[in-house]
Design a protein around this motif. Structure first.
Motif: not given
Length: 341
Positions: A313-341
């Motif tokens: 929202x801040x990037x949109x307000x101030x016209x910051x172009x090509x802003x692509x916020x990314x989140x990395x959720x790290x889990x120990x196992x694939x099963x935990x990752x699926x549960x987090x999702x």
């Protein structure tokens, strides 16, 4: 620490004695940053100090150094400079090894693919008026006067020597050569040391002491292989060499495990120290701010999503172009990752 002792030497030495030679700077694709220059200057001073001791008749162990440099600060360019240095000194055989295959591919292109956008050398490498090629090899050749680099993982390097099959890297051949070894992401190679386990106490004189290393090998087994195969068998040539052992081991890592065992292990080997905080202070990387929370997992995920949306929202307000916020959720196992999702 070795780098502190070396830095003190600069105050009493003539600057010309540690000036980086033109056969290095002219054959690199990119100019060196200040911290890369410092790392190489420290290295050159250490080389001169070693040569003085050798000229006086002292018997020194094979050169083994650690470059502690932050991720993104250009460790590979320093490696390229060191390859040029050692080529000038007469070395032709180089082994580059890492802990994981994933790291290996991108580094290979940096060293051998001249069309790659991150290729590190000049288009034409010329040393002493001779055009020098860089070749990726599986086995070293005596008839080749070019830079020969074998790219491998610690597991494969150990297995090649352990199996000694057709087209395998023979230990007997390696021990007859002068070899420069580059160990990247070296903190992985000290996993059990950082857990206060002494790999050295478990070594034997037999190269097959732990057999073949699988891809799923435990950290302790990889370090035992590292200590035995790389350091004892290759670097130190099993201690059998009667002549001056000219082998070299250069380790690179962004993170040295903060334990007394590892600190003691590298006290006399750290030739350069440029950590993340130094990189940030130099103004050449993003400033990292950690946000900690005692919330439960679900609430932490929602908190991360909320912060991410706020940034958008801040990037949109101030016209910051090509802003692509990314989140990395790290889990120990694939099963935990699926549960987090």
């Amino acid at each position: 620490m070795l780098c502190n002792k070396i830095e003190n030497q600069k105050e009493v030495l003539d600057e010309e004695t540690f000036t980086i030679p033109e056969y290095i700077t002219n054959n690199l694709r990119y100019p060196l940053y200040d911290w890369q220059r410092v790392a190489l200057e420290n290295f050159l001073i250490n080389e001169r100090l070693r040569q003085k001791k050798i000229s006086k008749g002292e018997t020194l162990p094979p050169n083994h150094l650690m470059f502690n440099m932050a991720t993104g600060s250009g460790k590979t360019l320093v490696m390229a400079a060191l390859i040029l240095y050692y080529y000038k000194q007469g070395y032709r055989n180089f082994i580059f090894f890492v802990n994981q295959n994933a790291i290996l591919g991108k580094t290979q292109a940096n060293f051998i693919d001249s069309s790659h956008n991150k290729y590190l050398f000049a288009e034409n490498i010329v040393i002493d008026g001779i055009h020098v090629n860089i070749r990726e090899v599986e086995l070293f050749s005596d008839s080749c006067n070019d830079i020969q680099i074998k790219f491998t993982t610690i597991q494969k390097l150990h297995n090649d020597i352990y199996k000694e099959g057709e087209n395998a890297l023979l230990l007997s051949d390696l021990q007859k050569r002068d070899v420069v070894l580059f160990g990247d992401e070296a903190h992985h190679l000290n996993a059990s040391t950082s857990k206060k386990k002494s790999a050295a106490n478990e070594l034997t004189d037999d190269i097959s002491f732990i057999g073949e290393l699988k891809d799923s090998a435990k950290a302790e087994d990889i370090e035992r292989s590292w200590e035995h195969t790389v350091r004892h068998c290759i670097l130190e040539k099993d201690g059998k060499s009667t002549d001056l052992n000219k082998n070299v081991l250069l380790e690179f890592t962004a993170t040295i495990p903060n334990t007394d065992e590892v600190k003691e292990k590298y006290e006399d080997k750290i030739i350069s120290k440029f950590e993340l905080k130094d990189f940030v202070e130099a103004g050449c990387t993003k400033h990292i701010r950690l946000v900690r929370s005692n919330l439960e997992l679900r609430e932490r995920i929602l908190q991360a999503l909320l912060l991410n949306w706020y940034r958008y929202a801040i990037a949109t307000k101030y016209g910051i172009s090509n802003f692509k916020p990314v989140i990395l959720f790290r889990s120990k196992t694939i099963e935990e990752s699926k549960a987090d999702y």
